[in-house]
Design an enzyme around this catalytic site. Structure first.
Site, PDB file in Angstrom:
ATOM      1  N   CYS A  83       0.775  -0.904  -0.050  1.00 26.80           N
ATOM      2  CA  CYS A  83      -0.031  -0.315  -0.076  1.00 26.80           C
ATOM      3  C   CYS A  83       0.973   1.396  -0.176  1.00 26.80           C
ATOM      4  CB  CYS A  83      -0.791   0.310   1.197  1.00 26.80           C
ATOM      5  SG  CYS A  83      -2.060   1.364   1.429  1.00 26.80           S
ATOM      6  N   TYR A 135      -5.714   6.660  -8.610  1.00 23.38           N
ATOM      7  CA  TYR A 135      -6.906   6.081  -8.230  1.00 23.38           C
ATOM      8  C   TYR A 135      -8.283   6.893  -8.920  1.00 23.38           C
ATOM      9  CZ  TYR A 135      -4.202   3.657  -4.410  1.00 23.38           C
ATOM     10  OH  TYR A 135      -3.995   2.490  -4.156  1.00 23.38           O
TER      11      TYR A 135
END
Length: 344
Positions: A51, A182
């Site tokens: 992440c 994203y």
């Protein structure tokens, strides 16, 4: 729901991806004003190498030399709908917190907790409860509230005189780049995707221009701003270019940013935290709506990360008057086959 840095993410009716940023904002401070004082051994940083938002905290902890006072718990690269899990540990249980799922620490803090189970999270070891998952504040506090425990020669990643500029640059990086990839990847309509794509590459062009003349983003040493940009650049060609359709250019086709990224990658504390195998597994296996086949791509070639970057000519010193961190400690090394390596 297990999330990577974002609490709850959703797509609005126009197909625009939105990241909810409602975090547990309790802070761990030198004076303990929120009820949690900085203390060696009291907290565990729970992160995941996959992440980008958690990767920042891993880097900052390393650069500042906090390994001996702040332990690190690592979740595996994938999570289910409910939570990140400790599937890298023997028996799938975190050896310090004694829990199989990060959600257990969130429920210890709030039994009715309904938001995302995110990494990074700072957990109070004694109570087993999450203190905070505010990823942006966590790294700033490691720099400013934990100073008593910084290693000798630790860099000042958030120098007082440059904070306004660091905040301004970091905010643009967050909205346009860290979250911008994203926004493109999870867009729910062609229009939303194209708008996100344009915004992302406009920001990358702005960064290229800025970094053409200076080695680091703000001042002449590494700061929080560089840490925040690096974790997205490190994932760009492996994930965002293909998986998130951010394909105007690969990072390797943007000469300034590619040299800048290699410069940081080759700086102790940055590249040695990057696990390319886990990064690819996370995105390609977890995002089943984008990649229903679960096939993880074999590329790209990673050997080029270690090629000369030539950025020294711009001056600047990564650690200012300080020194690089030593090698990663036992149990915290990224396996060689998961990292960039020179071709034999």
């Amino acid at each position: 729901m297990g999330h990577c840095g974002g609490v709850a993410s959703y797509v609005d009716p126009e197909g625009e991806y939105e990241r909810d940023s409602d975090y547990i904002s309790t802070r761990i401070t030198a004076d303990g004003r929120d009820g949690y004082a900085v203390e060696p051994g009291r907290y565990r940083l729970v992160a995941a190498r996959a992440c980008p938002w958690a990767n920042r905290a891993i880097i900052v902890r390393r650069l500042l030399g906090l390994e001996d006072v702040l332990s690190l718990g690592l979740c595996g690269p994938t999570h289910d709908k409910r939570s990140w899990t400790f599937d890298l540990d023997p028996g799938g249980v975190d050896p310090v917190l004694k829990i199989p799922r990060l959600q257990d620490a969130y429920f210890k803090r709030d039994p009715g907790y309904e938001k995302g189970i995110t990494v990074p999270a700072m957990v109070d070891v004694q109570s087993g409860a999450v203190v905070t998952n505010d990823f942006a504040q966590i790294t700033l506090d490691l720099s400013t509230e934990w100073t008593q425990y910084h290693r000798e020669g630790a860099p000042d990643l958030y120098p007082e005189a440059l904070r306004a500029e660091i905040d301004e640059v970091a905010q643009r990086i967050y909205t346009e780049v860290n979250n911008g990839v994203y926004r493109a990847g999870f867009a729910g309509s062609q229009e939303a995707y194209e708008s996100a794509y344009d915004r992302l590459f406009a920001a990358l062009d702005w960064l290229s221009e800025r970094l053409a003349k200076q080695r680091y983003l703000v001042g002449d040493t590494i700061t929080e701003a560089d840490v925040r940009l690096f974790t997205t650049l490190a994932r760009f060609d492996a994930v965002y270019h293909g998986h998130f359709k951010c394909n105007r250019n690969k990072l390797t086709e943007l000469p300034v940013l590619w040299a800048y990224a290699r410069d940081l990658f080759q700086t102790p504390g940055f590249g040695d935290t990057i696990d390319f195998v886990q990064i690819k597994q996370h995105y390609y296996l977890v995002h089943t709506d984008i990649n229903p086949t679960h096939i993880v791509p074999k590329g790209p070639d990673l050997s080029t990360w270690l090629t000369p970057h030539g950025r020294e000519e711009l001056g600047g010193k990564p650690f200012g008057d300080g020194t690089p961190p030593g090698p990663p400690g036992d149990g915290e090394r990224v396996p060689a086959e998961h990292s960039a390596s020179r071709r034999p």
